[in-house]
Design an enzyme around this catalytic site. Sequence first.
Site, short mmCIF file in Angstrom:
data_model
loop_
_atom_site.label_atom_id
_atom_site.label_comp_id
_atom_site.label_asym_id
_atom_site.label_seq_id
_atom_site.Cartn_x
_atom_site.Cartn_y
_atom_site.Cartn_z
N ASP A 1 0.87 -1.17 0.00
CA ASP A 1 0.00 0.00 0.00
C ASP A 1 0.91 1.23 0.00
OD1 ASP A 1 -2.39 1.64 0.50
OD2 ASP A 1 -1.58 1.85 2.52
N ASP B 1 -0.33 5.18 0.78
CA ASP B 1 -0.66 6.21 1.77
C ASP B 1 -0.72 5.63 3.18
OD1 ASP B 1 -1.22 8.57 0.01
OD2 ASP B 1 -2.67 7.18 -0.83
N THR C 1 -2.39 0.86 -4.55
CA THR C 1 -2.89 2.04 -3.85
C THR C 1 -4.21 2.49 -4.44
OG1 THR C 1 -2.43 4.38 -3.36
CG2 THR C 1 -1.49 3.49 -5.38
N LYS D 1 -10.46 -0.98 -2.69
CA LYS D 1 -10.40 -1.60 -1.37
C LYS D 1 -11.64 -1.17 -0.59
CE LYS D 1 -5.33 -1.07 -1.36
NZ LYS D 1 -4.19 -0.42 -0.69
N ASP E 1 -1.60 -0.48 6.23
CA ASP E 1 -1.72 0.28 7.48
C ASP E 1 -3.15 0.48 7.94
OD1 ASP E 1 -2.30 3.68 6.99
OD2 ASP E 1 -2.24 2.27 5.33
#
Length: 238
Positions: free
Chosen positions: A34, A36, A134, A166, A191
């Site tokens: 990922d 960000d 992403t 996602k 995250d």
Amino acid sequence: MLASMEDILNTEAGGPAGQNPDVPAPLPKAVLFDMDGTLVDTEPYWIATEYALAEKYGGTWSNEHALNLVGNDLLESGRYIREHMGIDVEPARIVEELLDGVVAQVEQQVPWCPGAVELLASLRDAGVPCGLVTMSYRRFVAPILAGLPEGTFDAIVTGDTVSQGKPHPEPYLKGAALLGVPPEQCLAVEDSNTGVRSAVAAGCTVLVVPNHVPVLEGERRIFRDTLQGLDAQALAQI
């Protein structure tokens, strides 16, 4: 009970049960990252831009709303902002204005997360294929990729190249397919709950490094506080 990365890295010399301590653990077949909040800590950039958007259009916003968007598909975030910010702006236009604001900040400074650049370099040197998965759009990703050596990523999946973002598994399934590696043999690095759900649904094992939001425990999730200190061989121990 889920094992933490520290437990794995601190295993005594005998190593995991059944493993010959003299034989290095095999490297991951591929790693899907990922961006960000995982490789770059851009969430403060997004939040600042959201507040600026609320001020521009006379809406209201809060940190709680901002954190609800972490890891989400951008167009879905645009719909959320329209509803909860209370502004009469089309979601697609909201996304473009958000991107304008965040890209301008990234072009000034890329806020790399501790250990991210070093881990990417280690994997590249070890010959481990890496993909970027992403929900940000390509025009936002471009200035971040410009700060990395060419060939750091062998595959790039952005939010404007998938039909379902996602937490749907499509982004990670596409990333694994582009690398030619079954998702069950890929390690994902995430995250957020949204991103972790996407990776797990695709079949990946996930190294979870929570940043701005807590992440729930669950199957195929290994937790660590930071990427700092990790290299290709450390990932092999997962």
